[in-house]
Design an enzyme around this catalytic site. Structure first.
Site, PDB file in Angstrom:
ATOM      1  N   THR A  54       0.737  -1.132   0.072  1.00 56.60           N
ATOM      2  CA  THR A  54       0.077   0.110   0.068  1.00 56.60           C
ATOM      3  C   THR A  54       0.876   1.186   0.118  1.00 56.60           C
ATOM      4  O   THR A  54       2.076   1.302   0.383  1.00 56.60           O
ATOM      5  CB  THR A  54      -0.848   0.223   1.296  1.00 56.60           C
ATOM      6  OG1 THR A  54       0.010   0.239   2.410  1.00 56.60           O
ATOM      7  CG2 THR A  54      -1.773  -1.103   1.539  1.00 56.60           C
ATOM      8  N   ASP A  55       0.301   2.218  -0.250  1.00 60.93           N
ATOM      9  CA  ASP A  55       1.041   3.507  -0.010  1.00 60.93           C
ATOM     10  C   ASP A  55       0.799   3.717   1.644  1.00 60.93           C
ATOM     11  O   ASP A  55       0.155   3.246   2.332  1.00 60.93           O
ATOM     12  CB  ASP A  55       0.495   4.859  -0.764  1.00 60.93           C
ATOM     13  CG  ASP A  55       1.552   5.907  -0.900  1.00 60.93           C
ATOM     14  OD1 ASP A  55       2.443   5.982  -0.113  1.00 60.93           O
ATOM     15  OD2 ASP A  55       1.330   6.695  -1.851  1.00 60.93           O
ATOM     16  N   TYR A  56       1.676   4.864   2.124  1.00 57.76           N
ATOM     17  CA  TYR A  56       1.654   5.222   3.555  1.00 57.76           C
ATOM     18  C   TYR A  56       0.210   5.555   4.256  1.00 57.76           C
ATOM     19  O   TYR A  56      -0.535   6.406   3.799  1.00 57.76           O
ATOM     20  CB  TYR A  56       2.133   6.626   3.679  1.00 57.76           C
ATOM     21  CG  TYR A  56       3.124   6.846   4.830  1.00 57.76           C
ATOM     22  CD1 TYR A  56       4.375   6.779   5.146  1.00 57.76           C
ATOM     23  CD2 TYR A  56       2.403   7.187   6.106  1.00 57.76           C
ATOM     24  CE1 TYR A  56       4.936   7.034   6.304  1.00 57.76           C
ATOM     25  CE2 TYR A  56       2.997   7.561   7.112  1.00 57.76           C
ATOM     26  CZ  TYR A  56       4.266   7.522   7.138  1.00 57.76           C
ATOM     27  OH  TYR A  56       4.917   7.766   8.474  1.00 57.76           O
TER      28      TYR A  56
END
Ligand code: BGC
Length: 766
Positions: free
Chosen positions: A288-290
Site C-alpha cells: 500500500t502507500d503510506y
C-alpha cells in the site's frame, strides 16, 4: 526429497542465516518454492501477519500514523520490512535483531524512497524525462541502486510513472510527464536500471512501480483528490507505463491513494487482481502507500477491520505503516472474512522477494561498511550526474543568441534560488546530503574562475508572504529568508545589476513547492520574484532567466519580456555545475519538454495528444471563432508544446519519406527524414515521430508519439534518421477494451516537437 530434508535440517539447526553464511560455507538453500513453503509451514498466524507489516523508521512521516516500538515488534516477528532508515550501520543493527532475536530469524526488507538518485542525486524525474535518453535514465537508476545497496537498502519505491496532464498537481515533478509512450519507455528503463538482470547481485535492488493507478489525475490537481475516468482513457492514456513496468519485471507495485470507479485503489479488486494479476500476469507483491489501508476509513469504506479485509481480498500483500493487517486480520480470519490461503499467499510473495534478493543466503549482503565508504557519492558518479543533469535542462527562449554566455566582464547573479544548495536536489531526495549539493552561484564561480567578475545579490525572498515561504521550504530545504525590507533587497540587487554586463536571474519555485501535498492553483513565479525580474529588465541589461521549477509554470509574461529562458527543474546534487556548463556553452542544451506549458491555469488539463472535437478551430492562427471549441480570453495553443526545446544550434528537417503508402498487419514500414545541423554548434536533437489515426471506431487523438531518436550532429552535418512502423504502433484500446488496429488512413509526422506539421500519409489495409 533430499533437498527438502536439507532445508528442514538447516531450519532446525538453530543457527541464524547469517551465522551459516559467515561460517564460510554458502548456505545450502532449496529452490524458492520449496524453501518458502517450508518456512510458511513453520509460521504462526502472528508471524505471518508480521511479514505483511511495513513500518517506517520514523525519519519521514507523511500519513496519519507513525510506527512505534519497532525493535520489540521485530523481535516478536511482527515486522516484514522497514523503510526510510539510512546508513549501513543502522540497518545492520536492525537486521541483527530480526535474524538473531526473532524466532524464525527471517531477514527484513529495507525500503527507501530512492526516487532520483541516492546521495548522488539526479534531476527530479520530470527533468530526467526531458533528456529523452533511455540509456542515461537507466544509468541513473543503476547508480542509484549501486549507492543505495551499498548503504543497506534493497528496495526502492520507484519508479513513479503516473501520467499527469495537470501541472497544478505537485507530484508531476516525480513522474515523466504526460505521454504514455515515452512514460512506458522510461518505466522500463528505470525498472531494469534498478533491478538489473539479477536481483541476487549485491548492487541491484527491488523496484516498486507507483502509484497504481491513475494517481496523476486528481480533480482540480489537488493531491489525494478523487479520480474519475473512463476505462477507454485509462487503457489508452494512463495505464501503459504501469504495464510497461510490470512487463519489465518490477518486483513490486504500490497501490495509490485515490479511488478508481468509486473504490479506493488499495481496496480495488478489479485493479489489483483482475487487471494486475490476471490480465497483466504480475508475479510480485503489492504494497500500500503510506497508511493507504487506514485512509479507506476516511474514504467511507468502513472501520479498520473492514478496510483491512477489503485490502487483502483486493490483492494487497503488504501494509505500509498503518498496521491494519497486523491488528485486525486475525479477527477477520476467525469471522470468515478472509481466508488463511489468502494470508499464506501474501506471505509467500513477500518471502519470494527476500529469497530473490538472496537475503536468506546472507541477510547482511547489503551491509558492507566498505562499500558504503567507497561506492557512495563518488567522483565518477557525480560526474555522470553532472552530464545527465545538463541534458535535462530545456532552453525555452534565446533571443539574439544571448546564450551561451562569454566568460568576460561582470556577471550579476541575482535571485533567491542562486545560492540555495538545499533546494538543488529537489523534492523526494531522502538520502541526499543537502550540504553536498552545488548551488548555481557556486557552479558559475567554479566555471568562470578569474575570467570574469561575479557579483551576487539575493534580490528577493521566495515571496512576500513569509508564512507561504515556510510551507514551501520544508524538510530543511530552506531558502534562508532574509529579514531586510523588500526595498532593501531590491535596491541591493539593482545596484549590482547596474554594474554588470549581463544578469542571470535565478528565480522560480522552491524545491518543496512541488512534490507530495504541494498542489498550486496559481502557477506563476511568486509575485515578489516577478516584481524583482521587472526591475532587473528595466536596467536594459541582457537578462537570462534561470527558471527553477518542479512543474510546468505559467510564464506567459516572462516569455514576452525576458530575452533568454533556461528551464532547469531541480537538477540534483550537481545542479550548479550542470547549469553553468549549459550557460557557458560546455554543453549545448538538448532537453525537450515532456509536459505542456500552459498560457494560463484555465487551459488545464492541457496536453498535446488531445481529441479534435466536433468543432475544432478552422483557422490555423488560433483566432477566436464563435461556436467553435476555444476560449474568449486565451488561445487554445499552449505556451510551449510537448517535445519543445531549443538548442544553441539549429536543425533543419527535409526529405520526409515512407517506404510504402500501404501497410498490412504483418508488414513494417520505414519512415525516414534528413536532419541537418545548420547552426554554429555541435548539438543533440530529439527527432520525434507522431501518428494520427484519421478514422476510428472511437475518436482518436490528433497526434500520438510513437517513436523518437536522440541524435548527435556536428555543425554542418546531416543524418538520415530512420523509424520503423509496425502494426503495434497503430493499435489502441477500442470500446470493448480490445487492443486493435483498424484499417484506414494514417498520418505520420516527424519533427522537432509535437507541433510539427511535417507529415506524410499511409494506409493500413486488410
Ligand atoms: C508517498 C509515496 C512514498 C511513501 C513512502 C507516501 O506518502 O505517496 O510515494 O513512497 O509515502 O515514503
Amino acid at each position: 526429497m533430499k533437498i527438502k530434508a536439507t532445508i528442514i535440517l538447516l531450519l532446525l539447526t538453530g543457527l541464524t542465516f547469517a551465522q551459516k553464511a559467515k561460517k564460510g560455507k554458502p548456505v545450502a538453500i532449496a529452490p524458492k518454492e520449496i524453501f518458502v513453503a517450508e518456512l510458511i509451514a513453520k509460521m504462526t498466524l502472528e508471524e505471518k501477519l508480521g511479514q505483511l507489516n511495513l513500518p517506517t523508521s520514523g525519519d519521514i512521516v507523511t500519513g496519519q500514523a507513525n510506527s512505534s516500538n519497532i525493535a520489540k515488534k521485530i523481535e516478536e516477528g511482527k515486522v516484514g520490512g522497514l523503510f526510510n532508515i539510512k546508513s549501513v550501520q543502522k540497518i545492520k543493527e536492525v537486521q541483527k535483531v530480526a535474524v538473531e532475536k526473532s524466532r524464525l530469524k527471517i531477514p527484513l526488507l529495507f525500503g527507501m524512497d530512492v526516487i532520483h538518485g541516492y546521495e548522488t542525486t539526479f534531476p527530479i524525474p520530470l527533468g530526467l524525462s526531458c533528456t529523452w535518453d533511455m540509456n542515461l535514465i537507466k544509468r541513473s537508476a543503476q547508480i542509484a541502486a549501486q549507492e543505495a545497496s551499498a548503504d543497506g537498502i534493497n528496495w526502492t519505491f520507484s519508479p513513479m510513472v503516473d501520467i499527469s496532464r495537470d501541472p497544478r498537481w505537485g507530484r508531476v515533478s516525480e513522474g515523466s510527464g504526460e505521454d504514455p509512450y515515452l512514460g512506458s519507455q522510461i518505466a522500463k528503463a528505470m525498472v531494469t536500471g534498478y533491478q538489473g538482470d539479477d536481483l541476487n547481485k549485491s548492487n541491484t535492488i527491488l523496484s516498486c512501480v507507483k502509484h497504481f493507478a491513475l494517481y496523476g489525475a486528481p480533480e482540480g490537481g489537488r493531491d489525494y483528490n478523487t479520480v474519475d475516468m473512463s476505462k477507454i482513457r485509462m487503457y489508452n492514456d494512463y495505464l501503459p507505463p504501469y504495464k510497461a513496468a510490470v512487463d519489465a519485471g518490477t518486483a513490486s507495485v504500490m497501490a495509490s491513494f485515490n479511488e478508481i470507479d468509486g473504490v479506493p485503489a488499495t481496496g480495488n479488486k478489479w485493479l489489483l487482481t483482475d487487471l494486475l494479476r490476471k490480465q497483466w500476469g504480475f508475479k510480485g507483491f503489492v504494497v500500500t502507500d503510506y497508511t493507504g489501508i487506514n485512509e479507506m476509513t476516511d474514504h467511507g469504506m468502513g472501520d479498520l477491520q473492514t478496510v483491512s479485509a477489503l485490502a487483502l481480498n483486493a490483492g494487497v500483500e503488504m501494509d505500509m505503516v498503518g498496521e491494519g493487517f497486523l491488528t485486525t486480520l486475525k479477527k477477520s480470519l476467525e469471522e470468515g472474512k478472509v481466508s488463511i490461503s489468502q494470508i499464506d499467499n501474501a506471505v509467500r510473495l513477500i518471502l519470494n522477494a527476500k529469497y530473490d534478493l538472496g537475503l536468506f543466503h546472507d541477510p547482511y549482503k547489503y551491509c558492507d561498511a566498505n562499500r558504503a565508504k567507497t561506492e557512495i557519492f563518488t567522483s565518477s558518479n557525480r560526474s555522470e550526474a553532472r552530464k545527465i543533469a545538463a541534458q535535462s535542462l530545456v532552453l525555452l527562449k534565446n533571443e539574439n543568441q544571448i546564450l551561451p554566455l562569454k566568460k568576460t566582464g561582470t556577471i550579476a547573479v541575482i535571485g533567491p534560488l542562486a545560492e540555495a544548495k538545499e533546494n538543488m536536489a529537489g523534492t523526494w531526495s531522502v538520502a541526499t546530503k543537502q550540504e553536498n549539493s552545488v548551488s548555481l552561484l557556486a557552479g558559475i564561480k567554479s566555471e568562470v574562475g578569474a575570467s570574469a567578475q561575479i557579483l551576487y545579490a539575493k534580490g528577493s525572498n521566495l515571496d512576500y508572504d513569509a508564512a507561504f515561504e515556510e510551507r514551501a521550504t520544508m524538510f530543511g530545504k530552506t531558502l534562508h529568508r532574509d529579514n531586510r525590507t523588500n526595498e532593501e533587497l531590491f535596491s541591493e540587487a539593482l545596484k549590482i545589476a547596474n554594474q554588470s554586463d549581463v544578469i542571470i536571474a535565478a528565480l522560480g519555485e522552491s524545491a518543496e513547492m512541488s512534490g507530495e501535498s504541494s498542489s498550486r492553483s496559481n502557477l506563476e513565479i511568486p509575485q515578489m520574484q516577478k516584481d524583482l525580474l521587472k526591475e532587473l529588465l528595466k536596467t536594459g541589461k541582457p537578462v537570462v532567466l534561470v527558471l527553477f521549477n518542479g512543474r510546468p509554470l505559467v510564464i506567459t509574461d516572462e516569455s514576452q519580456t525576458v530575452p533568454a529562458i533556461l528551464n532547469v527543474w531541480f537538477a540534483g546534487s550537481e545542479a550548479g555545475y550542470a547549469i553553468a556548463d549549459v550557460l557557458f556553452g560546455n554543453e549545448n542544451p538538448s532537453g525537450k519538454l515532456t509536459a505542456t506549458f500552459p498560457r494560463s491555469v484555465g487551459q488545464i488539463p492541457i496536453y498535446y495528444n488531445q481529441k479534435n472535437t466536433g468543432r475544432p478551430l478552422a483557422n490555423k492562427e488560433g483566432k477566436f471563432e464563435k461556436f467553435r471549441s476555444n476560449y474568449l480570453d486565451v488561445a487554445n495553443e499552449p505556451l510551449f508544446p510537448f517535445g519543445f526545446g531549443l538548442s544553441y544550434t539549429s536543425f533543419d528537417y527535409s526529405n520526409l519519406s515512407i517506404s510504402s503508402s500501404q501497410i498490412k498487419a504483418n508488414e513494417k514500414l520505414t519512415v525516414s527524414v534528413d536532419v541537418t545541423n545548420t547552426g554554429n554548434f555541435d548539438g543533440k536533437e530529439v527527432v520525434q515521430l507522431y501518428i494520427r489515426d484519421l478514422v476510428g471506431s472511437v475518436t482518436r487523438p490528433v497526434k500520438e508519439l510513437k517513436g523518437f531518436q536522440k541524435i548527435n550532429l556536428k555543425k554542418g552535418d546531416k543524418q538520415t534518421v530512420i523509424f520503423e512502423i509496425s502494426i503495434e504502433d497503430l493499435k489502441f484500446y477500442n470500446a470493448d477494451l480490445k487492443h486493435v488496429a483498424e484499417v484506414g488512413e494514417f498520418e505520420v509526422f516527424v519533427g522537432t516537437n509535437s507541433d510539427t506539421t511535417n507529415k506524410i500519409k499511409f494506409n493500413l489495409v486488410d
